[in-house]
Scaffold this active site. Structure first.
Site, PDB file in Angstrom:
ATOM      1  N   ASP A   1       0.871  -1.163   0.000  1.00  0.00           N
ATOM      2  CA  ASP A   1       0.000   0.000   0.000  1.00  0.00           C
ATOM      3  C   ASP A   1       0.917   1.225   0.000  1.00  0.00           C
ATOM      4  O   ASP A   1       2.126   1.111   0.226  1.00  0.00           O
ATOM      5  CB  ASP A   1      -0.935  -0.027   1.227  1.00  0.00           C
ATOM      6  CG  ASP A   1      -2.165   0.821   1.015  1.00  0.00           C
ATOM      7  OD1 ASP A   1      -3.177   0.593   1.688  1.00  0.00           O
ATOM      8  OD2 ASP A   1      -2.131   1.726   0.135  1.00  0.00           O
TER       9      ASP A   1
HETATM   10  C1  GLC Z   1      -4.420   4.243  -0.047  1.00  0.00           C
HETATM   11  C2  GLC Z   1      -5.304   3.030   0.132  1.00  0.00           C
HETATM   12  C3  GLC Z   1      -5.261   2.091  -1.042  1.00  0.00           C
HETATM   13  C4  GLC Z   1      -5.040   2.895  -2.309  1.00  0.00           C
HETATM   14  C5  GLC Z   1      -3.641   3.463  -2.235  1.00  0.00           C
HETATM   15  C6  GLC Z   1      -3.344   4.388  -3.415  1.00  0.00           C
HETATM   16  O1  GLC Z   1      -3.866   4.652   1.158  1.00  0.00           O
HETATM   17  O2  GLC Z   1      -5.165   2.275   1.334  1.00  0.00           O
HETATM   18  O3  GLC Z   1      -6.514   1.388  -1.076  1.00  0.00           O
HETATM   19  O4  GLC Z   1      -5.181   2.065  -3.451  1.00  0.00           O
HETATM   20  O5  GLC Z   1      -3.398   4.151  -1.016  1.00  0.00           O
HETATM   21  O6  GLC Z   1      -4.137   5.524  -3.345  1.00  0.00           O
END
Ligand code: GLC
Length: 715
Positions: free
Chosen positions: A226
């Site tokens: 993430d």
């Molecule tokens: C965010 C989310 C994830 C998302 C990523 C990119 O913090 O947890 O679901 O796809 O970062 O935005």
């Protein structure tokens, strides 16, 4: 690994390999994440984009589909596949290679900030909807990313909280949707969650990433972190993380924000996460530090090669490897996709309709076009596109409830009644931000709403909550003075219909005072179109609850703070497998509306039910008749009671279901097959066991409306 990939690996230098395992800033500024390609060897860049409800290419528009929980409420995996295909084609149309969705985490607490982005409290329903969505997305020639692996069930303290959860609960509840995504959906990518599981950050979790995901399930795709969710270099590299995202520091990723606007304590003492993730103390753990670890021999280069080969194989599998994009900047012809087409607009409407759950109806619905309607609600003139955070989408078009109803009824009045409910938005450019403060307090009055309601044939009150990534909700009460508004309107109106636009379960203190309640979740851009179709009977509300509606948050297993949000950075998953309706059944708690509940405008009789044991498990058939005067949708649900298991098991666990549309007077024999694995439980020492002996099969309209039961012996 294809021959192309093997050959490329042999050509790539160490520095070039390192360049392919962490992200960089997207030169176009539209992608959510970007991995530079390699011109020398003809490797195209990789662009990845949010999100589960629609494509969020920065500054660009896309179809805003209903929230994931609304799609799950359709209990229609084929519809999920159609949705996946559409969002996949919109991803390709935006010239993006990977979509960061679907999210399949279990809805463990009713106040979860991202419940709208997930499917259900039940692993079987989550798995069916996730597989359908993933197959659809990848049929469009782009990659899907199933997220967030695993046990990401709260937003509070999400970067640090450790889900202390038993292996059995992981296997039976939290992992199944991810396993199905890999083994059935053949998903290309898996995103690790921010949280820890039993004390280990998911991006460092060797057992769950390498032993389970890549070992037991034979996952040959890419494990991506993430955003700023990578926590180490050597541990993460060894554990099985393959790609660090975004790979650049916050201040480079959000150049419009200055450094001190980020909270330097990513998790303030009160346990609620700050708005922003922890600032990585290096620009990329998988950058220079990884190169040094390889050159020093701490990490064998073969571990890096495996990561790079997974990325290249993913590109090869979607046909984007060596596509013209590298030279001409455009994808190969077959992945040009389609954006905001009439078909996608219609699909957004159809999903919203099939996800609409008719909770109660004393006969007031459907309405007649000749009815005069008072539309009441603080945000009733705006579509409820979604919740806040990375899933936000800016649509080309949107229809709010007021406009939808005005297109079908001759005589419509409108009163907000109370102040607009603020809508959280992380990206100021999203449509969500526009809904904030759409009227000043001076323009709203409950008295005006009451008089409008009193002079109409029917009052339709639109009420909503506000959920967002980064925080969990404080309660499951409707925010603001919406309950007061509904009470006052119900007292004055001849007939009152309440339409809920919520992220999950909600308290309904005025339930006995109103004539019908619809739950439409976050219906997306087609909100008003779908609502009008259901209100006036053009379509049957096809939804069934994917989550239990308890009477209050206290009814759920996460009511105690040690369970949620946890204490000392640890959330105790003491409830084990007893989450959602499993918990309500085990504790004999009467829900407001049970898992699987939903009325129809049609009336269905469950006639002959047969349950027959087979070599592979058992087959169930239900003779279903629509004895009503309208066409409608039924969802035959089959639950198992694993009475043969020598451990405490839930009274009922969803094991199969089938949605079917029947015209007035029509009938059908509906088959549902259960594999023998549906009767298995997980033993922490021996693994999956299908015990000999008698189990119970329950067939019903919901988890609490059981129409037939039978005992089966599964060998
Ligand atoms: C965010 C989310 C994830 C998302 C990523 C990119 O913090 O947890 O679901 O796809 O970062 O935005």
């Amino acid at each position: 690994m294809g021959s192309d990939v093997t050959a490329l690996l042999e050509e790539l230098t160490l520095a070039e390999k390192i360049r392919l395992v962490h992200g960089a800033a997207d030169p176009d500024g539209t992608a959510t994440g970007y991995v530079p390609g390699n011109d020398r060897l003809g490797i195209p860049p990789v662009t990845v984009v949010d999100g589960p409800l629609g494509v969020r290419a920065m500054g660009e528009r896309a179809t805003a589909f209903p929230a994931s929980i609304a799609l799950a409420a359709s209990w229609n995996p084929e519809l999920a596949r159609e949705f996946g295909t559409a969002i996949g084609r919109e991803t390709a149309a935006h010239d993006q290679d990977v979509l960061l969705g679907p999210g399949v985490n279990i809805i463990r607490t009713p106040t979860g900030g991202r419940n709208f982005e997930y499917y259900s409290e039940d692993p079987h329903l989550s798995a069916r909807m996730g597989v359908g969505t993933i197959e659809g997305i990848q049929s469009a020639g782009v990659s899907a990313t199933v997220k967030h692996y695993v046990a990401n069930n709260q937003e509070t303290n999400r970067y640090e909280v450790s889900a202390d959860v038993s292996e059995r609960a992981l296997r039976e509840l939290y992992l199944p949707a991810f396993r199905a995504a890999v083994e059935e959906g053949d998903v290309d990518a898996v995103m690790t969650a921010y949280n820890r599981v039993n004390g280990i950050y998911m991006s460092d979790h060797e057992r769950l990433l390498s032993d389970v995901l890549k070992g037991e399930w034979d996952f040959d795709g890419l494990v991506v972190s993430d955003w700023w969710g990578t926590r180490s270099t050597v541990d993460a590299a060894r554990a099985g993380l393959d790609l660090e995202m975004p790979g650049v520091e916050l201040t480079e990723y959000f150049p419009e924000m200055d450094a001190d606007s980020f909270d330097d304590d990513p998790n303030p003492p009160n346990g609620t996460s700050s708005d922003f993730p922890p600032i990585p103390d290096v620009s990329a753990y998988f950058g220079e530090p990884l190169r040094e670890a390889i050159e020093s021999g701490e990490i064998d280069e073969s571990i890096l090669d495996d990561k790079v080969s997974r990325l290249l194989s993913m590109l090869e599998s979607t046909g984007r490897q060596n596509v013209a994009k590298c030279e001409t900047g455009s994808p190969s012809d077959d992945s040009t996709g389609e954006l905001d087409t009439p078909a996608h607009r219609e699909l957004a409407r159809d999903i919203a309709i099939e996800g609409t759950v008719l909770l109660t109806n004393d006969g007031v619905l459907p309405l007649s076009e000749s009815d005069s309607v008072a539309v009441i609600g603080p945000n009733a003139d705006a579509a409820k596109l979604g919740g806040g955070g990375s899933s936000e989408v800016s649509p080309f078009t949107e229809t709010g409830p007021l406009a939808g109803i005005e297109s079908r009824a001759a005589d419509v009045s409108f009163e907000r009644g109370v102040n607009p409910i603020a809508e959280s938005s992380f990206f100021g450019d999203s449509e969500l931000a526009d809904a904030n403060g759409s009227a000043s307090a001076a323009e709203t009055s409950i008295d005006d709403a009451v008089s409008a309601a009193a002079s109409a044939d029917c009052a339709v009150v639109i009420a909503q909550d506000d959920a967002t990534e980064f925080t969990d909700r404080d309660s499951i009460e409707l925010p603001g003075r919406q309950n007061d508004l509904i009470d006052a309107v119900a007292e004055a109106a001849e007939r009152t219909v309440v339409v809920l636009r919520t992220s999950g379960p909600v308290e309904l203190p005025w339930l006995d005072a109103v004539d019908a309640v619809l739950e439409t979740w976050y219906p997306g851009q087609a909100d008003g179109e779908a609502l009008a179709a259901v209100l006036f009977g053009d379509a049957d509300p096809g939804g069934r609850l994917p989550v239990t509606f308890g009477r209050s948050a206290a009814d759920y297993p996460t009511a105690d703070e040690t369970a949620f949000p946890g204490t000392d950075d640890v959330a105790q998953y003491e409830e084990g497998v007893f989450v959602g309706y499993r918990y309500f059944d085990d504790c004999d708690i009467e829900p407001l509306f049970p898992f699987g509940h939903g009325q129809s405008y049609a009336t269905f009789e469950y006639d002959d039910v047969t349950v027959s044991e087979t070599d592979d498990g058992c087959d169930v058939t239900v003779d279903l008749r629509n004895v009503g005067t309208r066409a409608g949708k039924a969802v035959v649900q089959v639950y198992v009671g694993k009475s043969a298991a020598p451990v405490p098991t839930p009274e009922r666990e969803l094991a199969g279901f089938e949605s079917v549309e029947l015209g007035a007077g029509d009938s059908a024999t509906v088959p549902v097959s259960l594999a023998r694995e549906a009767f298995a439980y997980y033993d922490e020492n021996s693994g999956w066991i299908v015990p000999d002996g008698s189990n119970t099969v329950h067939v019903g309209r919901s988890s609490r409306d059981i129409r037939a039961t039978a005992d089966v012996d599964v060998q």
